[in-house]
Design a protein around this motif. Structure first.
Motif, short mmCIF file in Angstrom:
data_model
loop_
_atom_site.label_atom_id
_atom_site.label_comp_id
_atom_site.label_asym_id
_atom_site.label_seq_id
_atom_site.Cartn_x
_atom_site.Cartn_y
_atom_site.Cartn_z
N VAL A 31 0.85 -1.19 0.00
CA VAL A 31 0.00 0.00 0.00
C VAL A 31 0.89 1.25 0.00
N LYS A 32 1.93 1.18 0.81
CA LYS A 32 2.84 2.34 0.94
C LYS A 32 3.47 2.71 -0.41
N LYS A 33 3.78 1.68 -1.18
CA LYS A 33 4.36 1.92 -2.50
C LYS A 33 3.47 2.84 -3.33
N GLU A 34 2.16 2.62 -3.23
CA GLU A 34 1.21 3.44 -4.00
C GLU A 34 1.07 4.83 -3.39
N THR A 35 1.02 4.91 -2.07
CA THR A 35 0.88 6.25 -1.47
C THR A 35 2.17 7.05 -1.68
N ASP A 36 3.32 6.37 -1.62
CA ASP A 36 4.59 7.07 -1.89
C ASP A 36 4.62 7.65 -3.30
N ALA A 37 3.93 6.95 -4.22
CA ALA A 37 3.90 7.44 -5.60
C ALA A 37 2.88 8.58 -5.76
N GLY A 38 2.24 8.94 -4.67
CA GLY A 38 1.32 10.08 -4.70
C GLY A 38 -0.13 9.70 -4.99
N HIS A 39 -0.42 8.41 -4.99
CA HIS A 39 -1.79 7.98 -5.31
C HIS A 39 -2.71 8.01 -4.10
N GLU A 40 -4.00 8.17 -4.37
CA GLU A 40 -5.02 8.01 -3.33
C GLU A 40 -5.40 6.53 -3.30
N VAL A 41 -5.45 5.95 -2.10
CA VAL A 41 -5.64 4.51 -2.04
C VAL A 41 -6.78 4.10 -1.10
N ALA A 42 -7.63 3.20 -1.60
CA ALA A 42 -8.57 2.48 -0.73
C ALA A 42 -8.20 1.01 -0.82
N VAL A 43 -8.17 0.34 0.33
CA VAL A 43 -7.80 -1.07 0.34
C VAL A 43 -9.00 -1.89 0.79
N VAL A 44 -9.26 -2.99 0.11
CA VAL A 44 -10.32 -3.90 0.53
C VAL A 44 -9.65 -5.20 0.98
N VAL A 45 -10.00 -5.67 2.16
CA VAL A 45 -9.35 -6.90 2.65
C VAL A 45 -10.35 -8.03 2.86
N SER A 46 -9.83 -9.25 2.64
CA SER A 46 -10.56 -10.47 2.99
C SER A 46 -10.21 -10.85 4.41
N ALA A 47 -10.89 -11.88 4.90
CA ALA A 47 -10.51 -12.48 6.18
C ALA A 47 -9.22 -13.25 6.00
N MET A 48 -8.51 -13.49 7.11
CA MET A 48 -7.29 -14.29 7.02
C MET A 48 -7.64 -15.67 6.45
N SER A 49 -6.74 -16.19 5.64
CA SER A 49 -6.95 -17.48 5.00
C SER A 49 -7.49 -18.53 5.99
N GLY A 50 -8.57 -19.17 5.66
CA GLY A 50 -9.14 -20.22 6.53
C GLY A 50 -10.14 -19.68 7.55
N ALA A 51 -10.10 -18.37 7.82
CA ALA A 51 -10.96 -17.82 8.88
C ALA A 51 -12.44 -17.96 8.51
N THR A 52 -12.78 -17.63 7.26
CA THR A 52 -14.20 -17.69 6.88
C THR A 52 -14.70 -19.14 6.91
N ASN A 53 -13.86 -20.08 6.48
CA ASN A 53 -14.26 -21.49 6.54
C ASN A 53 -14.57 -21.90 7.98
N GLN A 54 -13.72 -21.44 8.89
CA GLN A 54 -13.95 -21.79 10.29
C GLN A 54 -15.27 -21.18 10.80
N LEU A 55 -15.52 -19.94 10.41
CA LEU A 55 -16.75 -19.28 10.86
C LEU A 55 -17.98 -19.96 10.27
N VAL A 56 -17.88 -20.33 8.98
CA VAL A 56 -19.01 -21.03 8.34
C VAL A 56 -19.25 -22.37 9.06
N GLY A 57 -18.15 -23.04 9.40
CA GLY A 57 -18.25 -24.33 10.12
C GLY A 57 -18.94 -24.15 11.47
N TRP A 58 -18.54 -23.13 12.20
CA TRP A 58 -19.18 -22.89 13.50
C TRP A 58 -20.66 -22.59 13.32
N ALA A 59 -20.96 -21.76 12.32
CA ALA A 59 -22.36 -21.36 12.10
C ALA A 59 -23.23 -22.58 11.80
N SER A 60 -22.66 -23.57 11.07
CA SER A 60 -23.51 -24.72 10.75
C SER A 60 -23.48 -25.76 11.87
#
Ligand code: ADP
Ligand code: ASP
Ligand code: MG
Length: 406
Positions: free
Chosen positions: A26-55
């Motif tokens: 991200v810093k690479k882009e801000t250093d280049a003077g860009h405006e940045v929005a970042v979208v993140v996923s859950a940590m790998s495996g986290a959503t599977n675990q949550l889905v498992g708990w929910a079911s």
């Protein structure tokens, strides 16, 4: 100066070190003077675990509670990345779906984005602050948290890019671009420098999960400048482009597979109007998604058989629905195959080139693979085969269409 949306998938934010590395990207882009929005996923495996708990906790009667659980993974990564950015001197703030807000419909678990108010984020970005947005989630009309279906952070990223009128939407993942087929099962897969929206749409809907299908449809509709690239190296990624920017292609673009399919055949249905509507209407009423369909009628017996494919998870439910409608549908019996997969060959070149289907069928026949169902679109041919042959089929087709990376 450009406005950029960067999206980082689960393996890109798998642990704290990965999140620190993302902060530097991200810093690479801000250093280049860009405006940045970042979208993140859950940590790998986290959503599977949550889905498992929910079911596992018990039957889910209300998908709003499923969403309350499974959306939480992205909240964690958004907060962690905001801290990691602040620690390297970048002004950053985390945003959850409801804070923006990203408004969706009521279809909890697979909600559709209806609107995004980009004003607050846009103002902060102009002041140099990085917006770190939790992917996959929005807020439904009842002010409950909603989620956009598995892989939905891609759609969050594209929707944010459209709302912010971003110059670029970069999807960072664990492969360095879109390949002719999944590089995990075909070592000779070749990275594409470009792919058209239409082709990517067919690839994604046929199982290539590198982009969520809806994200491609949305990027196409809003003309978002979309590319897929690696979180782990700096090699050039793959641009998803309009067809008119591609010089005429000679071969097909790729091969996709969808492993978890099932096939149902209803035998001995009366050959009369309304029968197909009766079968598929009953399934649709219970939210069972049907994919490939074939009907074969015999003029002698006035009976017909209908075969179709569905997701394997829906097999028991679908069979149950069909049996419950036996009196109305008046069929003789139901056959199922639970372990089948769909293999699809995709390419706009198919429009002009005869023989693509013939090559596919001959190739699969020559290695002894039986075809259960066939379906086609203008730029795609799909076949249903036994799941045990996925790798063999994909690799053989990849070779025969000249896609192998030599
Ligand atoms: P993320 O967590 O970053 O969203 P995904 O696992 O959803 O990543 O998507 C990336 C995966 O998509 C790759 O690891 C790869 O196995 C798979 N994939 C399937 N088909 C393709 C393809 N044609 N090109 C690249 N990757 C593909
Ligand atoms: N975390 C969600 C999932 O695993 C959304 C995403 O990663 O795109 O499906
Ligand atoms: Mg994904």
């Amino acid at each position: 100066m450009a406005r950029i949306v960067q999206k980082f998938g689960g393996t890109s934010v798998a642990d704290l070190n990965c999140i620190r590395d993302v902060a530097y990207r991200v810093k690479k882009e801000t250093d280049a003077g860009h405006e940045v929005a970042v979208v993140v996923s859950a940590m790998s495996g986290a959503t599977n675990q949550l889905v498992g708990w929910a079911s596992d906790i018990g039957p889910i009667h209300d998908a709003r509670e499923y969403d309350a659980i499974v959306a939480s993974g992205e909240q964690v990564t958004a907060g962690l990345l905001a801290i990691a950015l602040q620690n390297i001197g970048i002004d950053a703030r985390s945003w959850l779906g409801w804070q923006i807000p990203i408004r969706s419909d009521m279809l909890h678990g697979a909600a559709r984005i209806e609107s995004i108010d980009g004003a607050a984020i846009s103002d902060r970005m102009k002041d140099g602050q990085v917006a770190v947005i939790a992917g996959f989630q929005g807020i439904s009309p009842g002010n409950r948290i909603s989620t956009f279906g598995r892989g939905g952070s891609d759609t969050s990223a594209v929707a944010i890019a459209a709302a912010l009128k971003a110059d670029r939407c970069d999807i960072y993942t664990d492969v360095d671009g879109i390949y002719t087929t999944d590089p995990r099962i075909a070592p000779k897969a070749r990275k594409l420098s470009t792919i058209t929206f239409e082709e990517m749409l067919e690839m994604a809907s046929s199982g290539a999960k590198v982009l969520q299908t809806r994200s491609v449809a949305m990027a196409m509709r809003y003309n978002v400048n979309l590319q897929v690239r690696s979180s782990f190296n700096d090699s050039a990624g793959t641009l998803v482009v309009n067809e008119d920017s591609v010089v005429e292609k000679e071969s097909i673009s790729g091969i996709a597979y969808s492993p978890d399919e099932a096939k149902i055949t209803i035998l001995g249905l009366p050959d009369q109007p309304g029968i197909a509507a009766g079968v598929f209407g009953a399934l649709a009423d219970h939210h069972v998604n049907v994919d490939m369909i074939v009907q074969s009628a015999s003029s002698a017996t006035k009976k017909t058989d209908i075969s179709f494919s569905i997701g394997r998870k829906d097999l028991d439910k679908a069979v149950d629905i069909i049996h419950k409608n036996k009196a109305k549908l008046d069929f003789e019996s139901v056959d199922t195959l639970s372990n089948v997969a769909k293999i699809s060959v995709v390419g706009t070149a198919m429009r002009t080139q005869p023989g693509v289907a013939k090559t596919m069928f001959e190739t699969l026949a020559s290695i002894g693979i039986n075809l259960h169902v066939i379906s086609t679109s203008e730029i795609k041919i799909s076949v249903l085969i036994d799941a045990e042959y996925i790798e063999l089929a994909v690799r053989s087709l990849h070779t025969v269409y000249g896609l192998d990376d030599e």
